[in-house]
Design a protein around this motif. Structure first.
Motif, PDB file in Angstrom:
ATOM      1  N   PHE A 168       0.860  -1.186   0.000  1.00 51.55           N
ATOM      2  CA  PHE A 168       0.000   0.000   0.000  1.00 51.55           C
ATOM      3  C   PHE A 168       0.894   1.232   0.000  1.00 51.55           C
ATOM      4  O   PHE A 168       2.067   1.168   0.372  1.00 51.55           O
ATOM      5  CB  PHE A 168      -0.927   0.023   1.228  1.00 51.55           C
ATOM      6  N   VAL A 171      -3.979   5.511  -0.528  1.00 49.23           N
ATOM      7  CA  VAL A 171      -4.968   5.484   0.550  1.00 49.23           C
ATOM      8  C   VAL A 171      -5.714   6.812   0.620  1.00 49.23           C
ATOM      9  O   VAL A 171      -6.947   6.858   0.715  1.00 49.23           O
ATOM     10  CB  VAL A 171      -4.264   5.173   1.888  1.00 49.23           C
ATOM     11  N   CYS A 194     -14.508   4.711   3.545  1.00 47.37           N
ATOM     12  CA  CYS A 194     -13.430   3.727   3.605  1.00 47.37           C
ATOM     13  C   CYS A 194     -13.524   2.916   4.894  1.00 47.37           C
ATOM     14  O   CYS A 194     -13.924   3.430   5.937  1.00 47.37           O
ATOM     15  CB  CYS A 194     -12.075   4.432   3.558  1.00 47.37           C
ATOM     16  N   LEU A 243      -7.934   0.274   3.506  1.00 49.70           N
ATOM     17  CA  LEU A 243      -6.673   1.012   3.573  1.00 49.70           C
ATOM     18  C   LEU A 243      -5.478   0.074   3.673  1.00 49.70           C
ATOM     19  O   LEU A 243      -4.495   0.234   2.947  1.00 49.70           O
ATOM     20  CB  LEU A 243      -6.706   1.972   4.761  1.00 49.70           C
ATOM     21  N   PHE A 265      -5.357   3.108  10.498  1.00 46.18           N
ATOM     22  CA  PHE A 265      -4.255   3.041   9.537  1.00 46.18           C
ATOM     23  C   PHE A 265      -3.019   3.758  10.096  1.00 46.18           C
ATOM     24  O   PHE A 265      -1.899   3.241  10.042  1.00 46.18           O
ATOM     25  CB  PHE A 265      -4.690   3.654   8.213  1.00 46.18           C
TER      26      PHE A 265
END
Length: 417
Positions: free
Chosen positions: A153, A158, A190, A195, A285
């Motif tokens: 990621f 994100v 989200c 994420l 996150f």
């Protein structure tokens, strides 16, 4: 006669001393100037802090601003800011500072040229840059920011995901298919798994730890005196756990109702185009990124009990001064608002009031095609880096192998412990 004998003996001693000097490498050289160095990604390179300096590319050419329509792979878009925390911190005994970090950098870029991977910039590996610097400087402090961008990621992806979903929800009815070619218009908030899943975070931890290990190995080989501290910095969320009440609704519409364009425009102007329901996953996150860095530290500290490793935890460094945390946002915030351009013009759109969905899609596409037009979004600004520099000052002065927490108090002061 005795005088001549004594003189001859003295000469022999001088010759012997000179010979010893030659064998041992000659007269001692002057000490190299001490240096602090930043390695890693956008949160230490100074993305969002302005005053970006020319960056030497992989061919050895210094790249100044190449224009808004240039390829985003241009070395300049590493965005190495003169306002970055490595320059604002008080580091007694450090004579010079260097920023080798690069916005968007991933763990692979530590040992390999960033251009070796998709969307990387045309710069040499950060370790090659560090080796070159060690030829002329004694590296005593290394600030490292890694973890937010990985194979699994990236922070940019994100942030784009959650902002785009909010904008699509605000301006687009279910029957309109303007955002994606496949006809889907994701508009829901989200979730934490959107994420980064636990599996992805674990893999990113392994990847980041390996890159940090390469940094430590290289420092052991190149540092002039073998004495240096390595400070691993965590990340701070640009958004609060919840936004100020004035951003909850507009014209009687909240972000749980269809077509809330006035609210969408208000939140964009304030710098936080995002669903309130996305804020909690965003906090998860951010906390996962902090755990990633601390877990990497734990692994490396166990492997290398003599290494002066430190953690600088800045997750609370922007408390009370995040985007949309106060009514006048983005004024007074320590992070940059989300901003796009309508074409690579250099003019940022500060208000979406009166915009239709076609115009918004055009601006969104500008960000996709010319990522440099929006890459500053949701990063620490110059004031934020001043705060991070104060946090770095505390980590520098701490005991070896310390985990230092830097938190902002309601009155704007910092508690560093």
């Amino acid at each position: 006669m005795r005088f001549l004998q004594r003189a001859a003996a003295a000469v022999m001693l001088l010759v012997s001393a000179a010979a010893i000097q030659v064998v041992q490498g000659g007269p001692a050289q002057a000490a190299l100037p001490t240096a602090a160095v930043a390695l890693g990604d956008s949160f230490v390179s100074g993305e969002g802090a302005g005053d970006y300096q020319p960056v030497v590319d992989a061919s050895g050419t210094a790249q100044a601003f190449p224009g808004w329509s240039a390829a985003n792979s241009n070395a300049y878009f590493c965005h190495r800011s003169a306002n970055a925390s490595v320059f604002t911190a008080s580091l007694p005994g450090i004579q010079q500072r260097f920023n080798l970090a690069c916005s968007g950098a991933q763990p692979a870029d530590i040992a390999n040229p960033a251009s070796a991977r998709p969307e990387g910039r045309a710069v040499a590996s950060q370790l090659d840059q560090l080796r070159a610097l060690a030829q002329t400087h004694d590296i005593d402090v290394v600030l490292v920011g890694l973890g937010s961008n990985n194979t699994q990621f990236t922070f940019g992806d994100v942030a784009t995901l959650c902002a785009n979903r909010f904008i699509a929800d605000a301006w687009t009815g279910w029957w309109e298919f303007w955002a994606y070619l496949n006809g889907e218009v994701p508009q829901r908030p989200c979730t934490a798994s959107d994420l980064a899943t636990d599996t992805e975070v674990a893999a990113a931890t392994t990847e980041t730890t390996a890159a940090l290990r390469q940094i430590l190995d290289t420092l052991a080989q190149i540092d002039a005196d073998g004495t240096h501290q390595v400070i691993l910095q965590t990340y701070t969320n640009p958004l609060p756990p919840d936004i100020a009440p004035q951003y909850h609704e507009e014209d009687g519409r909240t972000d749980t109702r269809d077509k809330f364009r006035a609210l969408g425009a208000e939140r964009y102007a304030a710098g936080c185009p995002i669903h309130r329901a996305s804020l909690a996953p965003g906090q998860v996150f951010s906390q996962n990124l902090g755990s990633l860095v601390k877990n990497a530290y734990a692994t490396l500290a166990a492997e290398r009990p003599a290494a002066d490793l430190r953690v600088l935890d800045v997750q609370r460094a922007f408390d009370g001064a995040r985007l949309c945390e106060n009514p006048d946002s983005p004024a007074g915030a320590l992070a940059t608002p989300v901003r796009v351009q309508d074409g690579p013009s250099g003019t940022f759109i500060t208000s979406l009031s009166g915009w239709d969905k076609i115009g918004i899609q055009r601006a969104a596409n500008t960000c996709v095609t010319y990522f440099q037009t929006c890459q500053e979004s949701w990063h620490p600004n110059a004031a934020g880096h001043t705060v991070l520099g104060q946090c770095l000052t505390g980590a520098f002065a701490a005991a070896p192998r310390a985990i230092v927490t830097c938190a902002r108090n309601p009155d704007g002061t910092l508690t560093i412990s």
